[in-house]
Design an enzyme around this catalytic site. Structure first.
Site, PDB file in Angstrom:
ATOM      1  CB  ALA A  49       7.872 -36.456 -13.304  1.00 52.80           C
TER       2      ALA A  49
ATOM      3  CG  LEU B   9       7.540 -39.631   2.653  1.00 57.84           C
ATOM      4  CD1 LEU B   9       7.138 -39.965   4.078  1.00 57.84           C
ATOM      5  CD2 LEU B   9       8.950 -39.004   2.611  1.00 57.84           C
ATOM      6  CB  ALA B  10       3.656 -39.968  -2.060  1.00 56.67           C
TER       7      ALA B  10
ATOM      8  CB  THR C  23      14.218 -39.806  -2.994  1.00 57.99           C
ATOM      9  OG1 THR C  23      12.847 -40.171  -3.134  1.00 57.99           O
ATOM     10  CG2 THR C  23      14.570 -38.787  -4.061  1.00 57.99           C
TER      11      THR C  23
ATOM     12  N   GLY D 135       9.044 -40.510  -2.912  1.00 54.40           N
ATOM     13  CA  GLY D 135       8.552 -41.677  -3.623  1.00 54.40           C
ATOM     14  C   GLY D 135       7.165 -42.082  -3.153  1.00 54.40           C
TER      15      GLY D 135
ATOM     16  CD  GLU E  46      -1.290  -2.466   1.752  1.00 54.46           C
ATOM     17  OE1 GLU E  46      -1.953  -3.507   1.656  1.00 54.46           O
ATOM     18  OE2 GLU E  46      -0.132  -2.447   2.239  1.00 54.46           O
TER      19      GLU E  46
ATOM     20  CG  LEU F 192      16.245 -32.531  -3.360  1.00 52.24           C
ATOM     21  CD1 LEU F 192      15.770 -32.916  -1.974  1.00 52.24           C
ATOM     22  CD2 LEU F 192      15.154 -32.807  -4.392  1.00 52.24           C
TER      23      LEU F 192
END
Length: 609
Positions: free
Chosen positions: A198, A337-338, A240, A334, A87, A248
């Site tokens: 992916a 864990l997902a 992983t 992976g 603002e 990462l």
């Protein structure tokens, strides 16, 4: 990023004085919706450059005398925690043209006893109408700015309350989405969590051998870097680390680097891994209490933080990161864990990159492991699904839980006692502070309270925050061009976060550039800066004095010097310094009162005589 309306295209600067004109032949509701959506788009402008924070955007417009056209006068957005509010940037860009104008805000500004900057900027600019997308979701800020603006005579319209029309549905949605992390955090008391993966067209995230480089295209991987840049931390599991040895990193061109998190119950992890190199990005390993003590010591020797949990599970880890002040977490783990994270209810959104490839394989892993579902009617359905083609891949994204549009009312102290008579509302005398948006956030070094203090040449300089001053003074007096450049970069850092990042990075990589007496002088440097800050702003002094009788604890779970640590093991020097200042201010206040009383008594004696 750009926003188009007819033939008009807006850019996304920090501030701009726009001369573009929009036809107002449409209804006023349509115009209001357009500018609210623009404010929401602006609010997202610093994503990836700073750590996730509440996102604010502001657009100021004014109708021409003939009221046939609406002119965009100025724009602004909050760059990062502890920087100039959207603002104020907007009214500074607009100048005198703000008088009689309308301000569009995607979210109600933060307004509290220690910070009225946003509201004051709007009022003093002479703006007469404010349109707000959503109210602030944090209870201690919710409704404050709306009430303050209305008390000053401004017309304030809030979407969904004062303005109700189908024309506002998309505008309201854009306001909710841009601050989804804050809304989820406020409503569910865990960070906003995004699961990203992916997979091939036949639903595999790797070949049967475990090989997975690369499933998606380079363009999709670039998008992943952007997602990382929007996150406080990126989480992977032990599998992983063992199979992919990831970096990462967030190679997105922005300045923010999310912390890398590895979740591993057994610590069956390799000694050689890219994640153990914390030169650029810190790494934390979350594990079960007592797991491989020798490996924990090895990780500690590499600079990797290890946090133990009694029972390692996604919910407890998210509770921990909530306490750590995180807003947004990206899960790149992976399937096992997902599945655990989804079952725990901590995943709010999914980004699935689908590549036009088929790999097959009976034992090839899938993105989500066992969820215990046996019928298709049990399948979890995404909400507000979006499809986007990225190169040859298709990105499918959606929410597993709807974005909260209002924060649930959290019971007050009195209500808590009424709900559970065994809980005393006044039993605890500890006040915690950490993030600037917390109730006592003004105690933070990152708060937007500039101070006038000497620079490296002894000349008085306006430091944007205490953190800027503190980090810069690590290098004062060091006769080295790199140290001098770092000091100058810190002075010019856009946010306290960037100042801290610069100072910590050089201190870690080049400890020889830090002044030799830093360890013995840093407490005094911090004390001087804090004293200047609280002496400069009377409202901060009042706030500090109001905590009399309470212990002040800087609630950083990872800073064991200035903070209190996760389990109270920290030295809490920041809290100690504030309590020392409080004692000094209290003594000064009492002395002034006594002097005033003595003066009154002397006058009375003179009058009687």
């Amino acid at each position: 990023m750009a926003f188009a309306l007819g033939s008009l295209t807006f850019s996304s600067p920090v501030t701009c004085k726009a001369t573009s004109i929009v036809s107002s032949s449409s209804s006023s509701h349509a115009l209001d919706a357009t500018f609210i959506k623009r404010a929401a788009e602006l609010a997202d402008s610093s994503a990836g450059f700073t750590a996730p924070h509440p996102n604010f955007g502001c657009v100021i417009t004014s109708a021409t005398k003939e009221r046939e056209r609406v002119v965009v006068l100025g724009e602004g957005y909050l760059y990062g925690e502890g920087t100039t509010p959207a603002e104020l940037l907007s009214v500074e860009a607009t100048g005198e043209l703000s008088r009689g104008a309308t301000a569009y805000l995607n979210m109600e500004p933060a307004d509290c006893a220690t910070d009225h900057t946003s509201v004051s900027a709007i009022v003093q600019a002479g703006i007469t109408r404010v349109v707000i997308g959503i109210r602030h979701p944090l209870q201690h800020l919710r409704g404050n700015a709306v009430r303050a603006l209305r008390s000053e005579g401004l017309l304030v319209d809030v979407l969904g309350e004062d303005l109700q029309s189908k024309a506002f549905e998309e505008a309201l949605k854009s306001c909710l989405v841009v601050n989804a992390p804050l809304l989820y955090r406020a409503a569910s008391r865990v960070p906003f969590s995004v699961l990203k993966y992916a997979m091939t067209l036949d639903g595999k995230i790797a070949a049967s051998s475990g090989h997975a480089s690369w499933i998606s295209s380079k363009m999709s991987r670039s998008r992943v870097f952007e997602l990382r840049g929007r996150s406080d931390a990126v989480i992977v599991g032990g599998n992983t680390v063992r199979r992919d040895n990831p970096h990462l990193t967030a190679r997105h061109g922005g300045g923010h680097l999310p912390r890398r998190i590895v979740m591993s119950k057994t610590l069956d992890l390799p000694k050689v891994a890219n994640l153990w190199d914390d030169t650029e990005v810190p790494t934390m390993v979350a594990t079960q209490r007592g797991a491989r003590r020798s490996f924990q010591k090895f990780l500690a020797s590499k600079g990797v933080e290890v946090v133990e949990f009694d029972m390692l599970n996604p919910k407890d880890v998210m509770d921990y990161f909530y306490d750590r002040g995180y807003l947004s977490i990206l899960w790149e783990c992976g399937g096992t864990l997902a599945a655990s994270a989804i079952s725990s209810g901590v995943i709010h959104k999914v980004h699935a990159f689908v590549a036009p490839k088929i790999i097959g394989g009976k034992n090839a892993p899938s993105p989500v492991g066992e969820l215990g579902m046996v019928e298709m009617t049990q399948a979890l359905e995404l909400i507000d699904v979006q499809y986007e083609q990225i190169g040859p891949d298709m990105l499918v994204s959606g929410f597993l839980q709807p974005v909260p549009d209002l924060t649930p009312n959290i019971p007050s102290m009195d209500e808590t006692s009424a709900i559970d008579p065994n809980v005393s509302a006044y039993e605890s005398n500890i006040i915690f502070f950490f993030k600037t948006w917390d109730p006592h956030g003004a105690f933070s070094n990152f708060s937007l309270h500039p101070i006038q203090m000497p620079d490296e040449n002894g000349d008085y300089f306006t430091w944007p925050s205490v953190e800027h001053y503190y980090q810069a003074y690590k290098f004062v007096g060091v006769n080295n061009p790199i140290a001098k450049k770092c000091l100058e970069d810190i002075k010019n850092a856009k946010s306290p976060e960037e100042a801290a990042r610069l100072g910590r990075k050089i201190q870690k990589q080049r400890p020889d550039l830090v002044r030799s007496d830093w360890e013995s002088s840093k407490i005094d440097v911090m004390y001087r800066a804090l004293k200047c800050k609280f002496s400069t702003y009377p409202n901060l002094t009042s706030m500090l004095l109001s905590t009399s009788g309470s212990v002040l604890v800087e609630a950083s779970p990872h800073d064991l010097f200035w903070g209190g640590g996760r389990d109270g093991e920290g030295l809490n020097y920041l809290g100690r310094l504030l309590m020392k200042l409080r004692s000094e201010f209290s003594a000064d206040s009492l002395s002034n009162e006594n002097n005033a009383t003595s003066g009154e008594e002397e006058n009375e004696v003179k009058t009687l005589s």
